[in-house]
Design an enzyme around this catalytic site. Structure first.
Site, PDB file in Angstrom:
ATOM      1  N   ASP A 171       0.672  -1.065  -0.028  1.00 26.22           N
ATOM      2  CA  ASP A 171      -0.096  -0.061   0.131  1.00 26.22           C
ATOM      3  C   ASP A 171       0.737   1.367  -0.055  1.00 26.22           C
ATOM      4  O   ASP A 171       1.783   1.237   0.749  1.00 26.22           O
ATOM      5  CB  ASP A 171      -0.909   0.011   1.258  1.00 26.22           C
ATOM      6  CG  ASP A 171      -1.473  -1.251   1.739  1.00 26.22           C
ATOM      7  OD1 ASP A 171      -1.494  -2.177   1.022  1.00 26.22           O
ATOM      8  OD2 ASP A 171      -1.979  -1.112   2.766  1.00 26.22           O
TER       9      ASP A 171
HETATM   10  N1  DQQ Z   1      -1.996  -3.671   4.112  1.00 27.50           N
HETATM   11  C1  DQQ Z   1      -3.386  -3.987   4.214  1.00 27.50           C
HETATM   12  C2  DQQ Z   1      -3.579  -3.091   5.171  1.00 27.50           C
HETATM   13  C3  DQQ Z   1      -2.453  -3.155   6.113  1.00 27.50           C
HETATM   14  C4  DQQ Z   1      -1.221  -3.345   5.257  1.00 27.50           C
HETATM   15  C5  DQQ Z   1      -3.960  -3.702   2.933  1.00 27.50           C
HETATM   16  C6  DQQ Z   1      -0.328  -4.231   5.854  1.00 27.50           C
HETATM   17  O1  DQQ Z   1      -4.758  -3.307   5.899  1.00 27.50           O
HETATM   18  O2  DQQ Z   1      -2.244  -1.981   7.035  1.00 27.50           O
HETATM   19  O3  DQQ Z   1      -3.304  -4.145   1.670  1.00 27.50           O
HETATM   20  O4  DQQ Z   1       0.825  -4.399   4.937  1.00 27.50           O
END
Ligand code: DQQ
Length: 486
Positions: free
Chosen positions: A36
Site C-alpha cells: 500500500d
Molecule cells: N496492508 C493492508 C492493510 C495493512 C497493510 C492492505 C499491511 O490493511 O495495514 O493491503 O501491509
C-alpha cells in the site's frame, strides 16, 4: 540505521534495469516488496509517497515505511526508510498503513502498529526535518489501542485522519461481529487523545467481504466519498458517495472503482491546487517463486485525479503530468478493420500509450499490446460497443505457468453514447486502461518472448471503423542499463 538496510537505491535500480517486466515510468521501490501507498503528502514543493515496504525480500513481511518524493508526480527520488518496526514500540513486527497530516507546520504520521494480528494499535510519529527523512515516534504511543465492542479480534487497522472544523477526525477500517464492515469514527483535539464516536458508516458490501481495509473519507464535488478496499483476497476497491453531517455518513450511490483486486489499498489526498488524487498499489499477477526470482514486487499506479460523474458516481483519470513522457507519435484517422485481417501498427514497444476513438455500434475491436509476431502471446483490450462492455484480457499474455491471467470487464454506464475513447498505458508488465477518462481497469502481463512487444488492431467478425487512433512511445524515468554500461 535505515541507510544500512537500504544502501544505494540507484545501484539497486541499475541492477534490476534489464528485467523486461519491470515498469520504467511508474514508481516502484529500488528492489524487493511494496504494497500500500501511505502518507501521501505535499510538503515544501514536493509530493511525498510512503509505502509498505519489506527491505528483506520480494514477498510481504516485516513491513517498514519506504519513502520517495517527486516535484511533478512523475519523476521520483528515493529517500531512506522512514519508519522501522521496533520491539516494544507497538510496531514490533510491522509499521502498517496510515496517513500524514500537517499539525500547525509539523507533519505527523498516524499509522497501524503490528504487534500480532490481534494487537494493532494506532501509533504516531513526527517528522524532524523538511525532507521528512527523520521521524520520531511519540512518547504518547500507543495513541489508541482498544477496539470498540463488536469489532472482530483481528479486523481493526488503517487510520485515515482529516481536519473537520476545529477538531481532528479519523476513520479506522474494521470488520464487525454482525458481518458488516465498518469505518469507525474517532475525534481528537490534539491528535493524541481520541474519543470513539461510533461507526461513520457500516455495511456488508457483499457476503465474501469481512472487513474494509484502508478506508479513505474525503469531500468531492459537493459530496463525501468513502473509499474502501475489500478484504479478504483483495476483492477490489469500492466507493460510497453521499452526505456527511459531521458524525454520520449517508450514501446515495455506490460501486466498484475497480473490481478484481489488481488495484488495491489506494490512498487519496486533496492537494492545494484543488485536485483530489488517488495513488494505488498495483499487485503482481505471478507466483511467489516468480517474484523471488525477479527480486521485486509491487508498483504504484499512475496517480489518478478523482471526480464525480453526472450520476454521482466516482470516476478517475490519469494526472495530466504523465503527458510529459510522450515521445514519438503517430495518428491514424478512419481506420477500416475487417475480420481476419489484423492491422499491425507501425510502432512497437513495452512503454506506450494508445488512444482510440470509436463510434457507437462498432463491432468488437480488439487492441493487442505486448503481442508476439507469431500470435503466441498477446494482451487484449476488447472494446465491444454493441454490448456496451470493455474487457482487459490477460489470459494469453504469457506462455509462463507462473503468470495468472484474468478477464476484467467494465460496463459502459450509457451504452447509447455516440462515441467512446479508450486510453491505454502500457509499462512493461503494467497495463492501465481508461474508458472515456472515467472508468478504469488495471492489469498485469508477463510475456516471455523478447519480441512480444507489437501492437495490433483486429475485429473478430464483421467490419469496424476506428475514427482516430493515436500512439505514443513513452519515456522512462529509471536507469536503463547495468552500471557497467551506464
Ligand atoms: N496492508 C493492508 C492493510 C495493512 C497493510 C492492505 C499491511 O490493511 O495495514 O493491503 O501491509
Amino acid at each position: 540505521m535505515s541507510s544500512e538496510i537500504f544502501p544505494k537505491p540507484l545501484i539497486l535500480r541499475h541492477e534490476l534495469a534489464g528485467d523486461a517486466h519491470r515498469p520504467c515510468y511508474h514508481f516502484l521501490p529500488p528492489h524487493y516488496w511494496m504494497n500500500d501507498p501511505n502518507g501521501i503528502f505535499y510538503w515544501q514543493g514536493r509530493y511525498h509517497v510512503f509505502y509498505q515496504f519489506n527491505p528483506y525480500g520480494p514477498l510481504w513481511g516485516f513491513i517498514h515505511w519506504g519513502h520517495a518524493s517527486s516535484p511533478d508526480l512523475i519523476h521520483w527520488k528515493d529517500h531512506p526508510i522512514a519508519l522501522i518496526p521496533e520491539e516494544g514500540a507497538g510496531d514490533d513486527l510491522g509499521c502498517f498503513s496510515g496517513c500524514l497530516v500537517d499539525d500547525d507546520g509539523v507533519p505527523n504520521a498516524i499509522y497501524t502498529g503490528f504487534v500480532n494480528f490481534f494487537d494493532t494499535p494506532v501509533l504516531l510519529a513526527q517528522a524532524q526535518d523538511p525532507q521528512l527523512e527523520v521521524w520520531e515516534k511519540s512518547p504518547h504511543n500507543p495513541i489508541l489501542a482498544v477496539k470498540p465492542e463488536g469489532v472482530n479480534d483481528t479486523d481493526f487497522r488503517d487510520p485515515y485522519v482529516w481536519r473537520q472544523g476545529e477538531r481532528w477526525q479519523m476513520v479506522i477500517g474494521a470488520g464487525m461481529a454482525d458481518g458488516d464492515s465498518a469505518a469507525l469514527l474517532y475525534e481528537s483535539a490534539d491528535l493524541l487523545a481520541w474519543r470513539y464516536a461510533g461507526p461513520l458508516f457500516k455495511h456488508q458490501t457483499r457476503e465474501s467481504v469481512t472487513m474494509w481495509e484502508c478506508p479513505n473519507f474525503f469531500p468531492l464535488d459537493g459530496k463525501f466519498v468513502l473509499l474502501v478496499s475489500l478484504f479478504p483476497n483483495t476483492q477490489g476497491v469500492y466507493y460510497y458517495v453521499g452526505n456527511y453531517d459531521g458524525r454520520r455518513f449517508t450514501p446515495e450511490t455506490e460501486g466498484f472503482l475497480e473490481e478484481g483486486g489488481v488495484l488495491y489499498a489506494p490512498q487519496v489526498r486533496r492537494f492545494e491546487d484543488g485536485r483530489t488524487l488517488l495513488f494505488g498499489w498495483v499487485r503482481e499477477g505471478r507466483s511467489d517463486e516468480a517474484m523471488e526470482e525477479a527480486g521485486w514486487a509491487g508498483v504504484l499506479s499512475m496517480p489518478r485525479e478523482l471526480a464525480l460523474d453526472d450520476r454521482g458516481h466516482l470516476i478517475s483519470r490519469p494526472v495530466e503530468e504523465y503527458r510529459q513522457l510522450r515521445q514519438t507519435h503517430f495518428t491514424l484517422r478512419d481506420l477500416e478493420l475487417r475480420a481476419g485481417r489484423p492491422v499491425s501498427l507501425p510502432i512497437s514497444g513495452r512503454q506506450v500509450e494508445l488512444e482510440l476513438m470509436m463510434a457507437r455500434g462498432t463491432a468488437a475491436v480488439s487492441l493487442e499490446v505486448l503481442a508476439a509476431p507469431d500470435g503466441s502471446e498477446a494482451t487484449r483490450i476488447i472494446c465491444d460497443l454493441r454490448q456496451g462492455v470493455i474487457r482487459l484480457d490477460t489470459t494469453q499474455s504469457s506462455l509462463s505457468e507462473e503468470a495468472a491471467g484474468s478477464v476484467q470487464t467494465v460496463e459502459l454506464p450509457d451504452p447509447n453514447r455516440e462515441r467512446v475513447t479508450l486510453r491505454v498505458l502500457v509499462d512493461a508488465s503494467v497495463i492501465e486502461v481508461w474508458v472515456d477518462d472515467a472508468l478504469s481497469i488495471t492489469g498485469r502481463a508477463y510475456p516471455t518472448l523478447a519480441d512480444s512487444e507489437d501492437l495490433y488492431l483486429a475485429v473478430d467478425k464483421d467490419e469496424a471503423q476506428v475514427r482516430i487512433l493515436s500512439v505514443w512511445k513513452l519515456d522512462g524515468i529509471w536507469p536503463t542499463g547495468s552500471l557497467a554500461s551506464a
